[in-house]
Design a protein around this motif. Structure first.
Motif, PDB file in Angstrom:
ATOM      1  N   GLY A 382      22.970  48.013  70.749  1.00  0.00           N
ATOM      2  CA  GLY A 382      24.254  48.583  70.471  1.00  0.00           C
ATOM      3  C   GLY A 382      25.121  48.181  69.444  1.00  0.00           C
ATOM      4  N   TRP A 383      24.964  46.588  68.892  1.00  0.00           N
ATOM      5  CA  TRP A 383      25.994  46.016  68.149  1.00  0.00           C
ATOM      6  C   TRP A 383      25.688  46.705  66.856  1.00  0.00           C
ATOM      7  CZ3 TRP A 383      29.868  43.083  67.930  1.00  0.00           C
ATOM      8  CH2 TRP A 383      30.170  42.514  66.626  1.00  0.00           C
ATOM      9  N   SER A 384      26.816  47.066  65.955  1.00  0.00           N
ATOM     10  CA  SER A 384      28.122  46.479  66.165  1.00  0.00           C
ATOM     11  C   SER A 384      29.104  47.479  66.993  1.00  0.00           C
ATOM     12  CB  SER A 384      28.804  45.990  64.965  1.00  0.00           C
ATOM     13  OG  SER A 384      28.964  47.057  63.980  1.00  0.00           O
ATOM     14  N   ILE A 385      28.511  48.650  67.337  1.00  0.00           N
ATOM     15  CA  ILE A 385      29.347  49.835  68.004  1.00  0.00           C
ATOM     16  C   ILE A 385      29.703  49.537  69.202  1.00  0.00           C
ATOM     17  CG2 ILE A 385      29.189  51.978  68.921  1.00  0.00           C
ATOM     18  CD1 ILE A 385      27.279  52.859  66.833  1.00  0.00           C
ATOM     19  N   VAL A 386      28.927  48.496  69.995  1.00  0.00           N
ATOM     20  CA  VAL A 386      29.510  48.028  71.335  1.00  0.00           C
ATOM     21  C   VAL A 386      29.265  46.627  71.312  1.00  0.00           C
ATOM     22  CG1 VAL A 386      29.220  49.996  72.675  1.00  0.00           C
ATOM     23  CG2 VAL A 386      27.173  48.351  72.141  1.00  0.00           C
ATOM     24  N   GLU A 387      30.045  45.859  72.113  1.00  0.00           N
ATOM     25  CA  GLU A 387      29.646  44.328  72.280  1.00  0.00           C
ATOM     26  C   GLU A 387      29.173  44.376  74.016  1.00  0.00           C
ATOM     27  OE1 GLU A 387      31.981  39.799  71.829  1.00  0.00           O
ATOM     28  OE2 GLU A 387      33.016  41.885  71.472  1.00  0.00           O
ATOM     29  N   ALA A 399      21.738  56.314  73.777  1.00  0.00           N
ATOM     30  CA  ALA A 399      20.510  55.674  73.348  1.00  0.00           C
ATOM     31  C   ALA A 399      20.698  54.407  73.455  1.00  0.00           C
ATOM     32  CB  ALA A 399      20.327  56.340  71.932  1.00  0.00           C
ATOM     33  N   PHE A 400      21.811  53.688  73.772  1.00  0.00           N
ATOM     34  CA  PHE A 400      22.069  52.412  73.690  1.00  0.00           C
ATOM     35  C   PHE A 400      21.531  51.861  75.123  1.00  0.00           C
ATOM     36  CE2 PHE A 400      25.962  52.413  70.679  1.00  0.00           C
ATOM     37  CZ  PHE A 400      25.039  52.593  69.670  1.00  0.00           C
ATOM     38  N   VAL A 401      20.714  50.397  75.023  1.00  0.00           N
ATOM     39  CA  VAL A 401      20.188  49.893  76.174  1.00  0.00           C
ATOM     40  C   VAL A 401      21.255  48.760  76.444  1.00  0.00           C
ATOM     41  CG1 VAL A 401      18.319  48.654  77.174  1.00  0.00           C
ATOM     42  CG2 VAL A 401      17.809  50.138  75.437  1.00  0.00           C
ATOM     43  N   PRO A 402      21.938  48.940  77.785  1.00  0.00           N
ATOM     44  CA  PRO A 402      22.950  48.043  77.839  1.00  0.00           C
ATOM     45  C   PRO A 402      22.325  46.707  78.231  1.00  0.00           C
ATOM     46  CG  PRO A 402      22.516  49.464  79.909  1.00  0.00           C
ATOM     47  CD  PRO A 402      21.778  49.869  78.634  1.00  0.00           C
ATOM     48  N   PRO A 403      23.051  45.376  78.187  1.00  0.00           N
ATOM     49  CA  PRO A 403      22.385  44.408  78.724  1.00  0.00           C
ATOM     50  C   PRO A 403      22.171  44.412  80.214  1.00  0.00           C
ATOM     51  CG  PRO A 403      24.775  43.957  78.242  1.00  0.00           C
ATOM     52  CD  PRO A 403      24.451  45.338  77.609  1.00  0.00           C
ATOM     53  N   VAL A 404      21.184  43.350  80.642  1.00  0.00           N
ATOM     54  CA  VAL A 404      20.835  43.258  81.930  1.00  0.00           C
ATOM     55  C   VAL A 404      21.958  42.513  82.539  1.00  0.00           C
ATOM     56  CG1 VAL A 404      18.405  43.812  81.705  1.00  0.00           C
ATOM     57  CG2 VAL A 404      19.529  41.503  81.341  1.00  0.00           C
ATOM     58  N   THR A 405      22.695  41.343  81.882  1.00  0.00           N
ATOM     59  CA  THR A 405      23.664  40.875  82.401  1.00  0.00           C
ATOM     60  C   THR A 405      24.802  40.283  81.065  1.00  0.00           C
ATOM     61  OG1 THR A 405      24.420  39.059  83.938  1.00  0.00           O
ATOM     62  CG2 THR A 405      22.761  38.327  82.348  1.00  0.00           C
ATOM     63  N   GLU A 406      25.736  40.189  81.633  1.00  0.00           N
ATOM     64  CA  GLU A 406      26.724  39.491  80.667  1.00  0.00           C
ATOM     65  C   GLU A 406      27.934  38.706  81.096  1.00  0.00           C
ATOM     66  OE1 GLU A 406      28.289  43.206  78.871  1.00  0.00           O
ATOM     67  OE2 GLU A 406      29.773  43.510  80.449  1.00  0.00           O
ATOM     68  N   TYR A 407      28.621  37.888  80.476  1.00  0.00           N
ATOM     69  CA  TYR A 407      29.798  37.286  80.898  1.00  0.00           C
ATOM     70  C   TYR A 407      30.826  37.451  79.789  1.00  0.00           C
ATOM     71  CZ  TYR A 407      27.878  33.353  78.153  1.00  0.00           C
ATOM     72  OH  TYR A 407      27.352  32.178  77.303  1.00  0.00           O
ATOM     73  N   SER A 408      32.033  37.106  80.043  1.00  0.00           N
ATOM     74  CA  SER A 408      33.056  37.079  79.189  1.00  0.00           C
ATOM     75  C   SER A 408      33.742  35.882  78.536  1.00  0.00           C
ATOM     76  CB  SER A 408      34.477  37.724  79.836  1.00  0.00           C
ATOM     77  OG  SER A 408      34.849  37.237  81.074  1.00  0.00           O
ATOM     78  N   HIS A 409      34.282  35.902  77.389  1.00  0.00           N
ATOM     79  CA  HIS A 409      34.991  34.675  76.659  1.00  0.00           C
ATOM     80  C   HIS A 409      35.980  34.031  77.628  1.00  0.00           C
ATOM     81  CE1 HIS A 409      33.354  35.266  72.514  1.00  0.00           C
ATOM     82  NE2 HIS A 409      32.360  35.622  73.568  1.00  0.00           N
TER      83      HIS A 409
END
Length: 508
Positions: A382-387, A399-409
């Protein structure tokens, strides 16, 4: 003379009536009905954690002697299992006592097994109890010091227990973790051939699967012009502790428009192909839209076959393209395996599931971990349409595959600013087995998450991370900037600190 009386002449109707006679009811004799099979195997079994083979064999009998076939037929934890038609039951993913994946989280898995003779069937409700197998305590030991901006650790595949340490400035050193000794002469020295400003340098190393016999290895670096080169080398025939500089062979090269976001990770996958992590080319916000452009190699995971050369007329392309790469038939560069990445700085293959886990460094808000199964070629993250899961230059697309995990700044215990992808732990510390261990370069944080909780289609929130930062405090020194993780031949996990220290996780 007596004459015999001739037998009576019977009519056809009389003959048919006699043949059809059956006790006076006129119906054919009943055929025996098919009898259902029935289970003979026990309704419960106890197995140790980390069991990755057959844990139970279902058995049944059939009164008619028909062939039987077994299958999964339900139960609260059916998805945790696999079964063969012959009744061999196994876990889909080896269970971890410390991270139970059953519905109740109590290490008791419930599954219903069915058996059929093709006409009739029976079911058995099976209870599978998983037990603990070993001590949970471990220590983090400093095993190496004195390195200059180390970026990666990889095993020396010769049974010695030693590891390669890749330094940003262009050296690869050999470390003996048992003694802390560093081989005096560098294994490889390309310091005069690499650019090192910003995020450039000698960034990655992968030994060939047959390194023990061939001495072949590959590196990922930025040349003096700042462009990416994937090179192949051999060791000296008389000294496997030193590379032969004359053996350098450019396998793949491509331009880098800016000094940052070079990726740098390379490794051989379970399929024997070479995988390469490529950043989006740098600057900020992907101004050239490389992440979504399938006609450029930037912002991608590449997959090539280094066992041949399909481009003999091109000195910068010394490889073949695997026939099942997603763009072989058109629509993009054949080397591309996945797209939509910003800066896949570190990635790794899990030897059990064969999945690829990718740490992709975020822009301004989100750091993410992406996952690819062996058949997921063509995945678009998905980058750079999504972060991560958040819009950046647009909205998420189906069609984008989301991350299996993420964390914020941020500065919280489960926040950071630059993810360092890690490994699924398969080493001797029982408490960590089956956990994906990763960290943050800026925050110096280390976390883990059970691999069983990381699945495509859902994004595990950071609130589910286990914070390991304090738990991983070493016996000497300090872990400040995690530039990489690594493993050795015994699956011990290493932590690479950019300030020059190397640490290893060890059972206590």
């Amino acid at each position: 003379m007596l004459r015999r009386r001739p037998p009576p002449i019977l009519s056809i109707a009389t003959i048919l009536g006699l043949c059809a006679c059956d006790g006076g009811n006129g119906a054919p004799p009943p055929q025996p009905s098919n009898q259902p099979p029935s289970f003979t195997s026990a309704p419960s079994v106890t197995v140790p954690e980390n069991s990755d083979g057959i844990i139970y064999t279902a058995t049944a009998t059939d009164p008619d002697g028909d062939a039987l076939a077994f299958s999964l037929a339900g139960g609260a934890d059916q998805s945790a299992f696999r079964i063969t038609a012959a009744g061999a039951l196994s876990f889909a993913m080896a269970p971890d006592f410390e991270a139970p994946a059953d519905g109740d989280g109590n290490n008791v898995y419930l599954v219903r097994i069915g058996v059929s003779d093709g006409t009739t069937s029976d079911t058995l409700d099976l209870m599978v109890t998983v037990t603990d197998t070993g001590p949970d305590e471990f220590a983090v030991t400093r095993v190496g010091v004195g390195f200059s901006q180390p970026l990666f650790v990889a095993p020396v595949p010769d049974g010695s227990g030693r590891v390669f340490v890749v330094q940003k400035g262009g050296l690869i050193r050999i470390l003996d973790p048992a003694t802390g000794a560093i081989t005096p002469t560098p294994f490889l020295n390309v310091s005069a051939e690499v650019s090192t400003n910003s995020e450039r340098g000698l960034l990655g190393l992968a030994t060939a699967p047959d390194f023990a016999s061939s001495g072949v290895f590959y590196v990922n670096l930025t040349n003096l012009n700042g462009d990416t080169e994937i090179r192949r080398y051999r060791t000296l025939a008389a000294d496997r502790n030193r590379a032969d500089p004359a053996s350098a062979d450019l396998i793949l090269g491509f331009d880098q428009p800016f000094a940052n976001h070079n990726g740098g990770w390379i490794d051989f996958g379970p399929d024997g192909f070479l995988y390469i992590g490529s950043g989006d080319g740098g600057s900020a916000g992907d101004p050239q839209n490389n992440g979504q452009n399938s006609n450029v190699l930037l912002g991608k995971i590449l997959r090539i076959d280094v066992g041949g050369d399909s481009f003999p007329g091109d000195p910068a392309r010394d490889y073949r393209i695997p026939s099942d790469n997603p763009f072989v038939g058109g629509g993009g560069r054949g080397e591309i395996w996945a797209l939509g990445l910003r800066n896949p700085f570190r990635a790794s293959f899990d030897p059990v599931t064969r999945n690829l886990l990718i740490g992709d460094v975020g822009q301004a808000a989100v750091e993410e971990i992406d996952l690819m199964r062996p058949g997921d070629g063509g995945a678009n993250f998905g980058w750079s349409i999504v972060e991560g899961t958040q819009p950046f230059n647009g909205n998420p697309q189906p069609a984008f595959v989301p991350p299996v995990t993420e964390y914020s700044h941020g500065t919280g215990p489960r926040q950071g600013n630059s993810v360092t992808g890690g490994y699924v732990y398969r080493g001797p510390v029982e408490a960590l087995r089956g956990h994906y261990v990763f960290g943050d370069f800026v925050a110096g944080a280390i976390w883990s998450a059970p691999l069983s909780r990381l699945s495509i289609g859902s994004t595990l929130p950071s609130s589910q991370f286990t914070v390991r930062t304090q738990e991983f405090a070493p016996d000497q020194g300090a872990i400040d900037n995690v530039s990489s993780f690594g493993i050795d031949e015994a699956n011990n996990l290493y932590i690479v600190d950019f300030d020059g220290e190397i640490f290893r996780i060890e059972p206590r």
